[in-house]
Each structure stands twice: as structure tokens, then as C-alpha cells.
Design a protein around this motif. Structure first.
Motif, PDB file in Angstrom:
ATOM      1  N   UNK A 384       0.821  -1.205   0.000  1.00  0.00           N
ATOM      2  CA  UNK A 384       0.000   0.000   0.000  1.00  0.00           C
ATOM      3  C   UNK A 384       0.857   1.259   0.000  1.00  0.00           C
ATOM      4  N   UNK A 385       2.037   1.176   0.591  1.00  0.00           N
ATOM      5  CA  UNK A 385       2.914   2.342   0.632  1.00  0.00           C
ATOM      6  C   UNK A 385       3.348   2.762  -0.773  1.00  0.00           C
ATOM      7  N   UNK A 386       3.795   1.806  -1.568  1.00  0.00           N
ATOM      8  CA  UNK A 386       4.219   2.144  -2.925  1.00  0.00           C
ATOM      9  C   UNK A 386       3.022   2.528  -3.797  1.00  0.00           C
ATOM     10  N   UNK A 387       1.850   1.925  -3.532  1.00  0.00           N
ATOM     11  CA  UNK A 387       0.646   2.308  -4.261  1.00  0.00           C
ATOM     12  C   UNK A 387       0.290   3.765  -3.965  1.00  0.00           C
ATOM     13  N   UNK A 388       0.451   4.155  -2.709  1.00  0.00           N
ATOM     14  CA  UNK A 388       0.166   5.540  -2.336  1.00  0.00           C
ATOM     15  C   UNK A 388       1.148   6.507  -2.995  1.00  0.00           C
ATOM     16  N   UNK A 389       2.389   6.072  -3.161  1.00  0.00           N
ATOM     17  CA  UNK A 389       3.364   6.929  -3.829  1.00  0.00           C
ATOM     18  C   UNK A 389       2.908   7.246  -5.251  1.00  0.00           C
ATOM     19  N   UNK A 409     -10.958  27.279   2.618  1.00  0.00           N
ATOM     20  CA  UNK A 409     -10.626  28.506   3.334  1.00  0.00           C
ATOM     21  C   UNK A 409      -9.419  28.338   4.225  1.00  0.00           C
ATOM     22  N   UNK A 410      -8.788  29.475   4.536  1.00  0.00           N
ATOM     23  CA  UNK A 410      -7.542  29.419   5.307  1.00  0.00           C
ATOM     24  C   UNK A 410      -7.734  29.062   6.768  1.00  0.00           C
ATOM     25  N   UNK A 411      -8.988  28.995   7.227  1.00  0.00           N
ATOM     26  CA  UNK A 411      -9.244  28.539   8.586  1.00  0.00           C
ATOM     27  C   UNK A 411      -9.394  27.035   8.684  1.00  0.00           C
ATOM     28  N   UNK A 412      -9.231  26.335   7.568  1.00  0.00           N
ATOM     29  CA  UNK A 412      -9.354  24.889   7.511  1.00  0.00           C
ATOM     30  C   UNK A 412      -8.082  24.300   6.909  1.00  0.00           C
ATOM     31  N   UNK A 413      -7.876  22.981   7.053  1.00  0.00           N
ATOM     32  CA  UNK A 413      -6.656  22.371   6.513  1.00  0.00           C
ATOM     33  C   UNK A 413      -6.512  22.587   5.011  1.00  0.00           C
ATOM     34  N   UNK A 414      -5.281  22.811   4.565  1.00  0.00           N
ATOM     35  CA  UNK A 414      -4.950  22.886   3.145  1.00  0.00           C
ATOM     36  C   UNK A 414      -4.338  21.551   2.735  1.00  0.00           C
ATOM     37  N   UNK A 415      -4.966  20.882   1.798  1.00  0.00           N
ATOM     38  CA  UNK A 415      -4.534  19.531   1.421  1.00  0.00           C
ATOM     39  C   UNK A 415      -3.312  19.574   0.507  1.00  0.00           C
ATOM     40  N   UNK A 416      -2.404  18.645   0.770  1.00  0.00           N
ATOM     41  CA  UNK A 416      -1.251  18.397  -0.106  1.00  0.00           C
ATOM     42  C   UNK A 416      -1.391  16.986  -0.650  1.00  0.00           C
ATOM     43  N   UNK A 417      -0.510  16.614  -1.567  1.00  0.00           N
ATOM     44  CA  UNK A 417      -0.541  15.264  -2.122  1.00  0.00           C
ATOM     45  C   UNK A 417      -0.331  14.227  -1.028  1.00  0.00           C
ATOM     46  N   UNK A 418       0.478  14.557  -0.024  1.00  0.00           N
ATOM     47  CA  UNK A 418       0.731  13.609   1.071  1.00  0.00           C
ATOM     48  C   UNK A 418      -0.545  13.341   1.856  1.00  0.00           C
ATOM     49  N   UNK A 419      -1.439  14.338   1.947  1.00  0.00           N
ATOM     50  CA  UNK A 419      -2.639  14.179   2.740  1.00  0.00           C
ATOM     51  C   UNK A 419      -3.661  13.228   2.109  1.00  0.00           C
ATOM     52  N   UNK A 420      -3.670  13.138   0.782  1.00  0.00           N
ATOM     53  CA  UNK A 420      -4.716  12.329   0.148  1.00  0.00           C
ATOM     54  C   UNK A 420      -4.365  10.849   0.122  1.00  0.00           C
ATOM     55  N   UNK A 421      -3.128  10.492   0.406  1.00  0.00           N
ATOM     56  CA  UNK A 421      -2.760   9.070   0.514  1.00  0.00           C
ATOM     57  C   UNK A 421      -1.632   8.943   1.532  1.00  0.00           C
ATOM     58  N   UNK A 422      -1.924   9.126   2.822  1.00  0.00           N
ATOM     59  CA  UNK A 422      -0.912   9.226   3.859  1.00  0.00           C
ATOM     60  C   UNK A 422      -0.429   7.868   4.372  1.00  0.00           C
ATOM     61  N   UNK A 423       0.106   7.058   3.475  1.00  0.00           N
ATOM     62  CA  UNK A 423       0.675   5.773   3.852  1.00  0.00           C
ATOM     63  C   UNK A 423       2.105   5.745   3.328  1.00  0.00           C
ATOM     64  N   UNK A 424       3.064   5.710   4.224  1.00  0.00           N
ATOM     65  CA  UNK A 424       4.482   5.719   3.817  1.00  0.00           C
ATOM     66  C   UNK A 424       5.044   4.295   3.761  1.00  0.00           C
TER      67      UNK A 424
END
Length: 424
Positions: A384-389, A409-424
Motif C-alpha cells: 500500500x505504501x508504494x501504491x500511495x506513492x 478557506x484558510x481557517x481549515x486544513x490545506x490539502x497536499x498530495x501527502x494528505x490524500x494518501x498518507x501511507x508511507x
């Protein structure tokens, strides 16, 4: 002296109640308890309410001091008090002159026993008339103690360039030692939102010491709740942030941080913080993502399904965020969630439901592509880690369709690519 001149003036905002037991977290997701919470507070004795006596000063019925001079010359107030001046009349004159800080949760002044000697002392905050700070001027907190039949000014804060005048939030015995403590806030306001940096002054026999640890300055639009100690629970101070008061901040969600009196530390230490129960759909999604990151896929699945199905949740539509793109993202997360539990068939079923949704919803097409990449790579590698990559690389390359619609909005979390598949 007539007793009326020592009456406690009315105040409106801070709730001050007796604690029957320790607070428990309100419904909602508990987040980031402070490491200091390990300082297990011992119960304090519930304070015994005693009627403090007026300071036995003179009885000369003096004229009110010149309010244009009192900030720079607080000795004028000292002389007025020691001549038997009426405190209510003094505070009324200071209010009329615009010298008392205007805050919805503040006391104008407080006459309380601050040392435990049974005599009334005076705490009051004043604007500095020379300050040009907006929207409220800078100023100082003054404390006079009754000593040997006269008032003595023993505490005066210096005006600050980054805070307005301190405000009195409550004056009460918060640790059961028989003397009242002074809870104050140092306001700072921006274009849309105000903050309060809290402090708690306690008399240590020689001077006033701030017994408040940590900071409340990051809590926007704060509301303060104080629980007095009881026989079974120590005193607590809770600050609830109601969020940045700007449309650009996105949907607000109150967050409460609590401080608790610790006999070990001899101070109010950070205890815990928790979010209010979600009202907006995006906040349930945030809770699901948080549960997944913290290793609770079952809880995450429950929250994702709630985000999809609950009719009571409110939408927040602001370009580029849309309910359609949010549903596509949630359905993708159900695929990831199933694979995190090695449930391939469940993941395939979630992918099929996303495909059916995406067929009629263009905003979901890229989330379907992410789900397919994830499922294909996992079935080939069982990793799953490599799949998430692979998914993160896709998200980076398609940020406008994948990440930007998750910006609320800036009062809420700003998503990055790491956030949408956070499995290392």
C-alpha cells in the motif's frame, strides 16, 4: 463607609461556575492533548466563601480625581481611595471618560480579597489616553492592596505595542487557597478577528505572579469559561475559539482548549483540547482523514459514510470547493480505507460505486483515476505504501482537479498530495 460603595459591579461575559467534577470532552474529535496533561492535578479543597471587609481608610468624601491624569498619575486614585472615595463613582467616571476597556466578557473592575487577609483589594484596567492603537488603545492593569488601613498600588503592567489594554475576565479563588486570583486577557485584534492572551495573577506573599502556562493567543474569537474548584475537582479555565470571522476562512468549527490547576506545577497547565461536533460536511471528512492518519480505519469508514449519507450536515460552497468534488474524494477515501485493512473486495466495491458516481459527475473523474491507480498497484504489489506513492504523484500532477477542490478557506486544513494518501 457605606457598604454600597464597595459593591461588585456587574459584568456580562465570562461564565463562572462551580465544578462538580472534571470536564469531559464534548462530542467531537479530540485532538493533540498537551504533553503537560501528564501532570495529573490533585484535587483542591473547595474554597470557603468568606465576606471580606472594606479597607478601613478615611471618610472624607473626596472629589473624584481628574480622569485625564489618572493613567499617568495613578497616585491620584490611591489618594482618592485612602480618603474614603466611592469606588462605584470612580469606576463610573472612568467608564464615562472611555478609560475602561470595552470587551464583552470583561469586568469593569473588581473589589475582592486578593491576599487572603479578609480585606477588599481593587483591580482595574485602564486605557492609555496617549495610545493610538486600533481598534482598542493599549493600557495597563492596576492592582491596589489594602495594607494597614490604606491602599497601596502594588502591581502595574506596562502598556504593550502589540496588545490592547488588559481586560479583567474574572476574579475568584481558583485554587482553593482562600485568596482570589485575577484572570485577565491581553487582547489583540486584526481586521476581522480578535484574540486573547490569558494570564492568572496570584499573590505569593510578596508580589503577583502569573500562574498561567501555555498560550491562548492562537484561539480566534475566544469565549472563556471558568469552573471554580470543588471538593472533588480542581479549577479549570476553558477557551473556545469560534474561528476567524471572515468568509475567506471558510466554515468555522469551534475548538476548546482547557487548562487545569495543578498542585504539582503550582499553575494552570494545558490539559486537553477538542473540536465541537461537526456541523458542516467537510468537517466530518476532516475527522475521517484524521482517524485514518491515527490508525483507526474503522472509525474513518464510519465518518466517511456519515459524510456521504447524513442529511443534517451543511454544505459550504466556495470556488473551487463543491459538494460534487467532495463526494468524489470521500468515495476515493473509502477505497483507500478498505485497502488499509487488506479488504480488496470491499475496495473494489467502493471503486465501482465511485465509477458509477463519476459517470455522471465530471468533478469526480480524477478521484476515480486515483482509486484505480491505487487498486491496480496494490493488487500487483500488495504494498500500500508504494501504491500511495503512485497516487501522490498523480495528485501532484492534477492538483487543480484533486487538491484545490478540497480547499475550504484558510481557517481549515490545506490539502497536499501527502494528505490524500498518507501511507508511507
Amino acid at each position: 463607609m457605606g457598604s454600597g460603595q464597595w459593591s461588585v459591579r456587574q459584568w456580562s461575559g465570562v461564565a463562572l461556575v462551580v465544578a462538580a467534577a472534571n470536564l469531559t470532552a464534548c462530542s467531537g474529535a479530540e485532538v493533540n492533548p498537551s504533553p503537560e496533561a501528564s501532570l495529573t492535578p490533585t484535587s483542591t479543597t473547595a474554597p470557603t466563601v468568606a465576606v471580606a471587609q472594606a479597607c478601613p481608610t478615611g471618610n472624607e468624601n473626596p472629589a473624584l480625581p481628574d480622569t485625564t491624569l489618572v493613567f499617568q498619575q495613578p497616585g491620584l486614585i490611591t489618594d482618592y481611595l485612602n480618603s474614603g472615595g466611592d469606588v462605584d463613582q470612580l469606576v463610573g467616571a472612568l467608564e464615562s471618560a472611555g478609560l475602561i476597556p470595552d470587551h464583552e466578557q470583561a469586568w469593569p473592575s473588581a473589589m475582592k480579597d486578593l491576599t487572603g487577609d479578609g480585606l477588599l483589594d481593587l483591580a482595574i484596567s485602564l486605557h492609555d489616553p496617549s495610545s493610538s492603537m486600533m481598534p482598542q488603545p493599549a493600557g495597563s492593569l492596576f492592582v491596589w492592596l489594602c495594607r494597614e488601613a490604606e491602599y497601596v498600588l502594588v502591581h502595574q503592567t506596562q502598556p504593550e505595542t502589540d496588545h490592547s489594554a488588559p481586560v479583567l475576565l474574572a476574579v475568584a479563588d481558583l485554587n482553593g487557597n482562600g485568596a482570589s486570583d485575577v484572570v485577565f486577557g491581553r487582547p489583540v485584534c486584526g481586521a476581522h478577528t480578535c484574540f486573547l492572551e490569558l494570564g492568572v495573577l496570584e499573590w505569593d506573599g510578596d508580589r503577583f505572579v502569573d500562574r498561567f502556562r501555555g498560550s491562548s493567543r492562537d484561539l480566534a474569537s475566544p469565549e472563556v469559561l471558568i469552573l471554580l474548584p470543588s471538593a472533588t475537582a480542581p479549577g479549570t479555565i476553558s477557551v473556545t475559539s469560534h474561528g476567524v470571522q471572515s468568509v475567506g476562512a471558510g466554515p468555522p468549527r469551534p475548538l476548546t482548549r482547557r487548562w487545569i490547576w495543578s498542585q504539582v506545577a503550582g499553575a494552570f497547565v494545558p490539559d486537553t483540547e477538542f473540536l465541537a461536533a461537526p456541523v458542516y460536511r467537510i468537517h466530518v471528512v476532516h475527522d475521517g482523514d484524521r482517524a485514518f492518519r491515527e490508525g483507526h480505519p474503522r472509525q474513518a469508514e464510519y465518518l466517511y459514510l456519515k459524510a456521504l449519507d447524513s442529511p443534517s450536515l451543511l454544505e459550504w460552497e466556495a470556488d473551487p470547493a463543491t459538494p460534487a468534488s467532495l463526494e468524489g474524494y470521500v468515495r476515493y477515501r473509502l477505497v483507500l480505507n478498505a485497502l488499509a485493512e487488506s479488504q480488496v473486495e470491499r475496495a473494489q466495491s467502493a471503486r465501482d460505486e465511485l465509477a458509477a458516481y463519476a459517470e455522471a459527475t465530471p468533478a469526480a473523474q480524477d478521484y476515480l483515476a486515483m482509486a484505480q491507480i491505487l487498486l491496480n498497484h496494490y493488487q500487483e504489489s500488495l504494498d500500500l505504501s508504494s501504491a500511495c506513492a503512485e497516487v501522490r504523484a498523480f495528485a501532484e500532477a492534477h492538483a487543480a482537479a484533486v487538491l484545490e477542490p478540497l480547499y475550504y478557506g484558510y481557517g481549515n486544513p490545506t490539502y497536499t498530495a501527502e494528505d490524500v494518501c498518507p501511507v508511507d
